[in-house]
Design an enzyme around this catalytic site. Structure first.
Site, PDB file in Angstrom:
ATOM      1  CG  HIS A 935      -1.898  -1.130   1.236  1.00  0.00           C
ATOM      2  ND1 HIS A 935      -2.242  -1.820   2.373  1.00  0.00           N
ATOM      3  CD2 HIS A 935      -2.600  -1.694   0.219  1.00  0.00           C
ATOM      4  CE1 HIS A 935      -3.110  -2.764   2.051  1.00  0.00           C
ATOM      5  NE2 HIS A 935      -3.343  -2.709   0.755  1.00  0.00           N
ATOM      6  CD  GLU A 938      -0.792   0.434   4.645  1.00  0.00           C
ATOM      7  OE1 GLU A 938      -0.040  -0.574   4.670  1.00  0.00           O
ATOM      8  OE2 GLU A 938      -2.032   0.345   4.566  1.00  0.00           O
ATOM      9  CG  HIS A1032       0.449  -4.036   5.563  1.00  0.00           C
ATOM     10  ND1 HIS A1032      -0.490  -3.689   4.629  1.00  0.00           N
ATOM     11  CD2 HIS A1032       0.929  -5.239   5.169  1.00  0.00           C
ATOM     12  CE1 HIS A1032      -0.577  -4.634   3.714  1.00  0.00           C
ATOM     13  NE2 HIS A1032       0.281  -5.599   4.019  1.00  0.00           N
ATOM     14  CD  GLU A1117      -1.667  -3.524   9.592  1.00  0.00           C
ATOM     15  OE1 GLU A1117      -1.374  -2.346   9.328  1.00  0.00           O
ATOM     16  OE2 GLU A1117      -2.432  -4.207   8.905  1.00  0.00           O
TER      17      GLU A1117
END
Length: 1236
Positions: A935, A938, A1032, A1117
């Site tokens: 992504h 990010e 991420h 994350e």
């Protein structure tokens, strides 16, 4: 007479005296069944009067009647049902009234459960048939009904079926002047009206009109009557039918006039609840389109705006201000964004567009798709929802959890024939490498120069791409199969890689020139005695790994850049000075950026600007009029940064808009600041004041400039240089800003560009601002954000990079901005554009900033930018750091849609020698597979990856052990195209690549297709990775945490029934996150989750777990905001903490190796519990949970973000978000955390 009575048979409880007077009397009452009661009226009156007297005078009597074992309530209700005498009935009602007034909750519950409500309705009906009906009886029945109504969930249905609704309405109509009787009737009506079917029925019977007769202008009398009437009216107006009825009768202007009258006269604020009641009526009417139209026509915006402004100084009036604000926001006309289309400003032609895919849908939408229609209340049928009221509370949190057991058990299903996969062995030459041509003696020498035997291809060139056959290309030659790994060591020649200076012909970007001499690049890498004095300079004698360790252990010893401003070199000189510490080196850049009072020209990095005449940066005679930028050579402070190399990399990067400029922050580099950056404390009322400024636009339209100052859809001539407007730019790699509109002198609305080939995903921004005045507070509003909440509401700030600060020796991104908040605005898109949902509103991120330097150029970003060219530069520099003991190979995995290469790294330790044993150990190391940046928005994932790569290439003993333990396969950027073009979530195919893992297309999703193929190949040859982790970023939670996959934990969170054999599971998946929670200060085990959700079944984590059979398959994350636990609690996260996280991930893998090296699995689990026992920081003891998208409450302030929804059912005083994870008291805009 009483003495002759037999003892009552009433059930008594232990502890209640059996000779208790009240129980004896109840016993008598019980004996007087229906007929006796009718005959002996006098006795019935006396008994009930005595019971009443006892309960009124002795508290214990009431307790005895209501005590748990007593059947007192049944006796009282039976008598009430059987009584035919008004006085007796009244006595019993007085008794009930006394009993139910005390300890109301439980006692009312008992009353309802014994059928009391139905009996009251019966009495109400029969009393209404008497002519004339007894007023006292009507009063008492309604008073009791008002007491019990809210506790009886079937109250509305019972009232309607028994006919009680009509009785109450008639009593009210006949007694409109009789305040005493009217009040209890209104109290009951208020409860009736909460049932939507009743509300419609009452509306038909003229009750809405009736309420308007009762409610009147300001008066000191009858205030409680007015209050209840307004409550009832508010409940009635929740029905759209009634709201339409009120609009048609002109009641909107009546309500506004009444509100204004009470506002003006209630100077001591004693009647706030009445004023609030009037606003609630308006709030409910404006839930329908007609209501909003009538409100605007009646000048409601101005009335509420002015009255609210007058209320602002009085904190206790906050509920009025907040409800007014909600109404105004709802009625603010919905606008489309000020764009020709919400589709991306850039278009990329795909090789083929799959029918039915997102891109096909996007380009077949009708022309008016972006127009906003107010479609919030198409004549929907209103249905009977009385039985659903209790279901609303059952949040469907677990709907997404996978409950199909067959999907929950990972099955290795590679799903492709080996013929298709065998060519991927080219990417795994380390599994068959024999090192026969390698001189191991040479590698033991201390020199750091590269040996002739290189396993790399510089990222500037990718000189040796491995060709993977697709439909078009021929198959490459075979390499020995890794099945032969330890049986024979075959001769295998590898071509030496060309030296660093050769390069492919770069893209012709004539406007970008390098100012340094060609050989100077080599200079930087040669250690000189002077250089050894700088601990953070890049030198051959100090490795990156040691530096990370120094940085992690002594974060405050790093050199400060503050003292460089005074070390100025003569203007015009373009050579880097070599005397003294490299910190004093200044790089001189000829640039169109003019300092010292000259007007600023549009400047790209280092002066590149397509179409401009600024030409080269280099030679003195060319740059006559340009001032010289003196910039500290950040390459000395950032071992992996080299501005000139960066420009070289940009030349080889393909972008859809064909960017030719370089942003200064990417050119100069970012040196993480040494100071802490705490989470921003939110000022009381900040969101409200911003919203009021937005509402002023509608009330005072003449104050709005509405001047477009930047627009990539219509590139226009540069704005006149009058200093009245800021200048914007985003035409550089990873830039995202589509349009800037000056709305007031110092306020700008900014619109972001959608991801290419889509019409949404606006969140990432990166743009440049110049032409600012010093000391002025500018307000920026990014008006087309899409997520419903953001960490910008919980302490996160935007990032700013000042070129002036960089020149002064502080090249860095800093967290900045005040008055930051994120809220729903009045821009929207149609239901077609959002795929069939109702027209969706956008959200505004607003922040204010005061600039410190005149003639500065500043950049703003959502998070620390990390471009694709930055990655290529870092990889090139990492390669230069390679020591002979490190096996580093860089392959081109594939090309992306726009022709950018996707690098694949292999990192491990060279074998100790070419002996069979050493080579066998080398080939048999377990694999670790890492990926990041699927992504583009990010960016933090790339900073974590940078920390991992630097640690892996370091010379610390830990890094050496780690390389000797594992072979690392790393895809550092899975979505280069998205990153280059400033997308937030998608690739050029307009799709989220992390939802394509189940069935990736080689044409549309090449990076995912080939990465999955690598993993499928490994599964085929029985070498599936020990750990797979995809890095991420998370926009709505704090800390760093992991998502993994566990059958057990998924089953625990769902309702599926299983046998114990279904739940046999190796707990090894928890080891790595547990280790991280011990050693990485930013990591939170409590935020981690191991539940498999349906919506995530095509993500890397779940597919690699399910299809490749990797039990330790994770998404890691990292927060975009900061931490709320551990060492960094209360601080925003920076690149230093992110890189540290990447390094700590490596350390955790080393610990994992030591743990998994113990073959006895029970021992491993014991060790795990030891780790937990000796941990230095608390970890949630619960077996981690199903974690929702956000860990913050939905609404901080009393302003509901919903503008067209009808979800204001909860009274404002109720606390919607019970489990608030942080103390947000100071964030609320009202003293009791009111939420409307």
């Amino acid at each position: 007479m009483w003495g002759k009575m037999n003892k009552p048979k009433m059930a008594t409880e232990k502890g209640v005296p059996s000779n208790s007077r009240v129980l004896m009397l109840l016993g008598q009452l019980e004996k007087m069944n229906g007929e006796v009661m009718g005959r002996d009226v006098e006795t019935a009156r006396q008994v009930t009067a005595k019971i009443l007297h006892l309960i009124q005078t002795q508290e214990k009597s009431g307790k005895e009647v209501m005590s748990k074992g007593s059947s007192g309530m049944e006796v009282i209700l039976a008598s009430l049902e059987n009584s035919r005498d008004v006085q007796t009935t009244l006595n019993i009602m007085y008794i009930l009234s006394e009993l139910l007034t005390v300890g109301r909750g439980r006692r009312v519950g008992v009353f309802v459960s014994k059928g009391g409500t139905g009996i009251l309705f019966q009495i109400l009906i029969s009393a209404s048939q008497e002519l004339p009906p007894s007023e006292e009886l009507m009063l008492q029945v309604h008073s009791l009904l008002a007491k019990v109504g809210l506790k009886d969930r079937k109250f509305g249905v019972k009232a309607r079926l028994s006919g009680a609704l009509n009785v109450t309405i008639n009593v009210m109509k006949q007694n409109i002047q009789n305040t005493k009787l009217l009040l209890p009737c209104l109290q009951v009506l208020r409860v009736y009206a909460t049932n939507s079917v009743n509300a419609i029925s009452l509306g038909k019977d003229g009750v809405v009109e009736l309420m308007f007769k009762i409610v009147g202008p300001y008066s000191k009398k009858n205030t409680s009557l007015f209050k209840v009437a307004l409550d009832a009216l508010g409940a009635l107006l929740k029905s759209k039918t009634n709201a339409r009825r009120a609009v048609d009768s002109g009641h909107v202007s009546v309500l506004l006039a009444l509100y204004l009258d009470w506002h003006r006269n209630d100077t001591r604020h004693r009647c706030m609840l009445i004023r609030k009641g009037l606003l609630v009526c308006l709030r409910n009417i404006t839930n329908i389109k007609l209501g909003r139209k009538a409100f605007l026509e009646a000048d409601g915006m101005r009335v509420l705006y002015n009255s609210s402004t007058e209320c602002l100084p009085v904190r206790t009036l906050d509920p009025l201000v907040n409800t007014s604000s909600l109404i105004m926001r709802k009625c603010f006309p919905k606008n489309r964004l000020p764009l020709p289309t919400i589709k991306s400003a850039f278009h990329f032609q795909l090789p083929h567009v799959p029918p039915g895919g997102p891109v096909a849908q996007l380009y077949t939408q009708p022309p008016g798709v972006d127009d906003v229609v107010d479609e919030s209340d198409n004549e929907e049928a209103e249905t009977d929802t009385e039985n659903d009221e209790d279901d609303k509370d059952q949040c469907n949190l677990n709907d997404d959890i996978e409950t199909d057991l067959s999907k929950l058990h990972p099955k290795r299903t590679i799903g492709r024939p080996f013929e298709e996969l065998k060519d991927y062995q080219n990417f795994f030459s380390e599994l068959s490498e024999d090192f026969q041509g390698y001189n191991f003696e040479f590698s033991k020498s201390p020199s750091t120069t590269s040996s002739p035997y290189l396993f790399s291809s510089s990222s500037a060139r990718f000189s040796r791409p491995v060709v993977v056959p697709t439909a078009q290309s021929p198959s490459p030659k075979q390499i020995p199969d890794s099945q032969d790994v330890c049986t024979s060591v075959k001769e295998h020649q590898t071509l030496p890689s060309p030296s660093l200076t050769s390069s492919q012909t770069p893209l012709d970007l004539d406007t970008i020139h390098i100012s340094k001499d060609k050989d100077k690049k080599e200079d930087i890498n040669i250690p000189t005695p002077a250089r050894h004095t700088a601990p953070t300079s890049f030198s051959g004698s100090l490795s990156q790994g040691q530096m990370i360790e120094q940085e992690l252990s002594h974060p405050l010893e790093c050199l400060s850049l503050e003292d460089k401003g005074n070390q100025k070199a003569e203007a015009g000189s373009e050579k880097v000075k070599h005397e003294g510490s490299p910190v004093n080196n200044l790089r001189h850049i000829q640039s169109p950026l003019l300092l010292g009072g000259f007007p600023i020209r549009r400047a790209g990095g280092g002066g590149s600007n397509v179409g401009s005449d600024c030409g080269s940066e280099g030679t003195e005679d060319e740059g006559g009029e340009g001032a010289v930028l003196e910039v500290p050579d950040t390459a000395q402070l950032l071992p992996l940064h080299d501005p000139d190399l960066y420009v070289e990399m940009v030349k080889g990067t393909q972008s859809v808009p064909q960017y030719a400029e370089v942003a200064y922050p990417d050119y100069f580099g970012h040196v993480a600041p040494m100071f802490k950056e705490p989470l921003l404390e939110r000022i009381y009322g900040v969101q409200r004041s911003k919203i009021f400024q937005d509402i002023e636009r509608l009330i005072h339209p003449n104050d709005i400039l509405d001047k477009v100052v930047y627009d990539i859809d219509h590139p226009s001539p540069v704005i006149e240089e009058n200093g009245e407007s800021l200048k914007f730019n985003s035409q550089f790699e990873s830039g995202n800003l589509r349009k800037a509109v000056q709305v007031r002198k110092y306020e700008y609305d900014l619109v972001l560009n959608a991801d290419i080939n889509s019409n949404h995903y606006h969140q990432w921004f990166y743009f440049e601002v110049s032409g600012m005045r010093v000391g002025v507070m500018y307000r920026f509003n990014i008006i087309n954000c899409e997520k419903s909440n953001s960490q910008f509401n919980y302490g996160m700030q935007v990032l700013m990079y000042s070129v002036q600060e960089a020149i002064s020796g502080r090249p860095r991104w800093v967290r900045t901005g005040t008055d930051i908040c994120y809220y729903k605005n009045h821009f929207a898109r149609s239901s077609i554009a959002t795929g069939g949902q109702k027209g969706k509103s956008y959200y505004t991120l607003t922040f204010s900033i005061s600039f410190s330097h005149k003639d500065d150029v500043c950049y703003f970003a959502y998070h620390y930018p990390y471009t694709y060219s930055t990655l290529k530069m870092h990889l090139s520099k990492l390669e230069a750091m390679r020591t002979p003991q490190i096996y580093l190979r860089q392959d081109v995995l594939c090309e992306t849609l726009s022709g950018n290469t996707c690098p694949l790294l292999t990192i491990t330790a060279m074998p100790e020698s070419k002996s069979s044993d050493h080579i066998c150990q080398f080939r048999n190391r377990p694999l670790i597979f890492l990926s990041a940046r699927v992504h583009p928005g990010e960016t933090n994932a790339s900073w974590v990856m940078k920390g991992t790569l630097e640690f892996l290439m370091g010379t610390s003993p830990l890094a050496v052990s780690l390389r000797e333990a594992y072979i690392f396969k790393i895809v550092p950027m899975l979505n280069p195209d998205g990153v280059v073009n400033g997308n937030h979530r998608c690739s050029l195919s307009g799709e989220d690549l992390n939802r394509q893992w189940q069935n990736p297309s080689p044409e549309l999703h090449p990076t995912i297709y080939h990465t999955k193929s690598l993993l499928q190949y490994l599964a085929y040859i029985q070498r599936a990775p020990l750990v797979f982790c995809d890095y991420h970023g998370h926009s709505r939670k704090k800390n760093v945490f992991m998502y993994g996959c566990s059958v057990k934990e998924t089953v625990w969170q769902s309702s599926i029934s299983t046998t114990s054999s279904d739940l046999q599971e190796d707990l090894g998946y928890r080891t790595l996150p547990k280790i991280l929670s011990q050693i990485a200060p930013a990591f939170s085990m409590a935020s981690s989750s191991f539940v498999v959700e349906r919506s995530k079944e095509s993500t890397a984590r779940v597919v690699v777990w399910r299809e490749i059979g990797v039990k330790r398959s994770y998404t890691m994350e990292s927060t975009l905001c900061g931490c709320d636990q551990g060492k960094y609690k209360g601080l925003q996260i920076g690149t230093r903490e992110l890189e540290e996280m990447g390094a700590q991930f490596c350390v955790a893998l080393l610990r994992l190796k030591r743990l998994t090296g113990l073959r006895n699995h029970q021992h491993l689990l014991d060790l795990e519990s030891d780790i937990i026992g000796t941990q230095s920081k608390p970890v949630s003891s619960c077996t981690t949970t199903y974690v929702l998208e956000e860990d913050e409450p939905s609404f901080l302030e009393a302003i509901d973000y919903s503008a067209e929804s009808n979800d204001e059912d909860a009274e404002p005083e109720s606390d919607i978000c019970g489990e608030v994870h942080e103390n947000f008291d100071q964030l609320s805009d009202s003293e009791n955390n009111h939420r409307d």
